[in-house]
Design a protein around this motif. Sequence first.
Motif, PDB file in Angstrom:
ATOM      1  N   MET A  87       0.849  -1.186   0.000  1.00  0.00           N
ATOM      2  CA  MET A  87       0.000   0.000   0.000  1.00  0.00           C
ATOM      3  C   MET A  87       0.890   1.243   0.000  1.00  0.00           C
ATOM      4  SD  MET A  87      -2.995  -1.379   0.103  1.00  0.00           S
ATOM      5  CE  MET A  87      -3.957   0.134   0.314  1.00  0.00           C
ATOM      6  N   VAL A  88       0.400   2.316  -0.623  1.00  0.00           N
ATOM      7  CA  VAL A  88       1.125   3.582  -0.669  1.00  0.00           C
ATOM      8  C   VAL A  88       0.222   4.676  -0.104  1.00  0.00           C
ATOM      9  CG1 VAL A  88       2.246   5.315  -2.111  1.00  0.00           C
ATOM     10  CG2 VAL A  88       2.470   2.884  -2.684  1.00  0.00           C
ATOM     11  N   TYR A  89       0.756   5.449   0.835  1.00  0.00           N
ATOM     12  CA  TYR A  89       0.022   6.558   1.442  1.00  0.00           C
ATOM     13  C   TYR A  89       0.788   7.850   1.158  1.00  0.00           C
ATOM     14  CZ  TYR A  89      -1.991   2.604   3.905  1.00  0.00           C
ATOM     15  OH  TYR A  89      -2.579   1.401   4.194  1.00  0.00           O
ATOM     16  N   GLU A  90       0.049   8.924   0.922  1.00  0.00           N
ATOM     17  CA  GLU A  90       0.660  10.203   0.570  1.00  0.00           C
ATOM     18  C   GLU A  90       0.085  11.316   1.434  1.00  0.00           C
ATOM     19  OE1 GLU A  90       0.525  10.822  -3.727  1.00  0.00           O
ATOM     20  OE2 GLU A  90       0.090   8.684  -3.979  1.00  0.00           O
ATOM     21  N   GLY A  91       0.935  12.256   1.800  1.00  0.00           N
ATOM     22  CA  GLY A  91       0.448  13.348   2.623  1.00  0.00           C
ATOM     23  C   GLY A  91       1.483  14.433   2.796  1.00  0.00           C
ATOM     24  N   TYR A  92       1.196  15.335   3.724  1.00  0.00           N
ATOM     25  CA  TYR A  92       2.065  16.482   3.986  1.00  0.00           C
ATOM     26  C   TYR A  92       2.403  16.582   5.462  1.00  0.00           C
ATOM     27  CZ  TYR A  92       1.008  18.113  -0.738  1.00  0.00           C
ATOM     28  OH  TYR A  92       0.893  18.213  -2.099  1.00  0.00           O
ATOM     29  N   ALA A  98       6.306  17.171   1.443  1.00  0.00           N
ATOM     30  CA  ALA A  98       5.561  16.005   0.968  1.00  0.00           C
ATOM     31  C   ALA A  98       6.144  14.729   1.561  1.00  0.00           C
ATOM     32  CB  ALA A  98       5.625  15.936  -0.559  1.00  0.00           C
ATOM     33  N   ILE A  99       5.263  13.764   1.835  1.00  0.00           N
ATOM     34  CA  ILE A  99       5.689  12.473   2.378  1.00  0.00           C
ATOM     35  C   ILE A  99       4.977  11.352   1.625  1.00  0.00           C
ATOM     36  CG2 ILE A  99       5.717  10.954   4.393  1.00  0.00           C
ATOM     37  CD1 ILE A  99       5.784  13.384   6.179  1.00  0.00           C
ATOM     38  N   MET A 100       5.744  10.368   1.179  1.00  0.00           N
ATOM     39  CA  MET A 100       5.194   9.142   0.613  1.00  0.00           C
ATOM     40  C   MET A 100       5.577   7.984   1.527  1.00  0.00           C
ATOM     41  SD  MET A 100       5.696   9.115  -3.517  1.00  0.00           S
ATOM     42  CE  MET A 100       4.995   7.457  -3.584  1.00  0.00           C
ATOM     43  N   ARG A 116      -3.044   7.164   9.314  1.00  0.00           N
ATOM     44  CA  ARG A 116      -3.839   8.391   9.431  1.00  0.00           C
ATOM     45  C   ARG A 116      -3.718   8.996  10.836  1.00  0.00           C
ATOM     46  NH1 ARG A 116      -8.052   6.340   7.855  1.00  0.00           N
ATOM     47  NH2 ARG A 116      -7.892   6.923   5.656  1.00  0.00           N
ATOM     48  N   ALA A 117      -3.733   8.139  11.842  1.00  0.00           N
ATOM     49  CA  ALA A 117      -3.644   8.629  13.221  1.00  0.00           C
ATOM     50  C   ALA A 117      -2.293   9.279  13.490  1.00  0.00           C
ATOM     51  CB  ALA A 117      -3.875   7.475  14.191  1.00  0.00           C
ATOM     52  N   VAL A 118      -1.217   8.675  12.980  1.00  0.00           N
ATOM     53  CA  VAL A 118       0.117   9.238  13.201  1.00  0.00           C
ATOM     54  C   VAL A 118       0.261  10.581  12.490  1.00  0.00           C
ATOM     55  CG1 VAL A 118       2.569   8.921  12.738  1.00  0.00           C
ATOM     56  CG2 VAL A 118       1.229   7.032  13.640  1.00  0.00           C
ATOM     57  N   PHE A 119      -0.237  10.677  11.266  1.00  0.00           N
ATOM     58  CA  PHE A 119      -0.198  11.960  10.548  1.00  0.00           C
ATOM     59  C   PHE A 119      -0.950  13.028  11.341  1.00  0.00           C
ATOM     60  CE2 PHE A 119       1.461  10.050   6.694  1.00  0.00           C
ATOM     61  CZ  PHE A 119       2.003  11.121   5.994  1.00  0.00           C
ATOM     62  N   ARG A 222      10.219  14.202  13.618  1.00  0.00           N
ATOM     63  CA  ARG A 222       9.497  13.403  14.615  1.00  0.00           C
ATOM     64  C   ARG A 222       8.361  12.625  13.952  1.00  0.00           C
ATOM     65  NH1 ARG A 222       8.353  17.321  17.487  1.00  0.00           N
ATOM     66  NH2 ARG A 222      10.372  17.379  18.536  1.00  0.00           N
ATOM     67  N   LEU A 223       7.662  13.276  13.020  1.00  0.00           N
ATOM     68  CA  LEU A 223       6.580  12.603  12.306  1.00  0.00           C
ATOM     69  C   LEU A 223       7.118  11.435  11.483  1.00  0.00           C
ATOM     70  CD1 LEU A 223       3.701  12.302  11.229  1.00  0.00           C
ATOM     71  CD2 LEU A 223       4.206  14.107   9.558  1.00  0.00           C
TER      72      LEU A 223
END
Length: 253
Positions: A87-92, A98-100, A116-119, A222-223
Amino acid sequence: MSGHSKWSTIKHKKAALDAKKGALFTKLARDIAVAAREGGSGDPNMNFRLRLMMDKARAANMPADNVDRAIKKGLGIGGDGVSFEEMVYEGYAPGGAAIMVKALTDNRNRTASNVRAVFSRGGGNLGEAGSVAWMFESKSVVTVEEVSEEQAEEIALAAIDAGAEDFRVEDGVLEITGAPNGLEPIAAAVKEAGVEPAQATVTMVPSNTIDLDSAHAGQTLRLLDNIEELEDIQQIFTNANFTDEALEKYSNA
């Protein structure tokens, strides 16, 4: 050299400490199992991806029995076939980097919920598929540490002859990049030049990087660490550009 590469180098140096937590062994076992399955062979001489994973396992002092079990699981020997899904998740991250995230999971709902919770807790935002992927390009990356500029140039020229596209040298670290299918000949050329690569992998390299101020750099690092601590996570990529000061402050924290 990109901020991503500097962060990756720090993660490489911390690998021995991470192994003590046991999490690294779990991730390596999954990588080994998938490499054996996709390569169709448990022989590292016939399966380059498996050989790379076994080299990582050896560097982390992973027990040989664990490696053997992971290979058998990947090949379905003993009725224990691997059933992981990529699976691939993408976000900021905070500050806009940007983070993949690439994961191997046997339960996509659990993994998506955890990511999702960690983001969210880290001040970031999980985006839709394709929201940041366009900022990255798949590349072979081979790094060599503690080299002089003269030695780095000799190694890089040998790598270019083997198909490498570019190289950079910074703070005694040589980073060589090439096409995804060029990893094996590039890594072989580096070894033939008389040095052992610190890393040899196919990764996602950002087309551009984003500079972060001190506060956002610390939050982003940290994230990234918190995401990596999730059991299903295999690889993380970012276009964040961290200053040496921010990296040193975080690595010494």
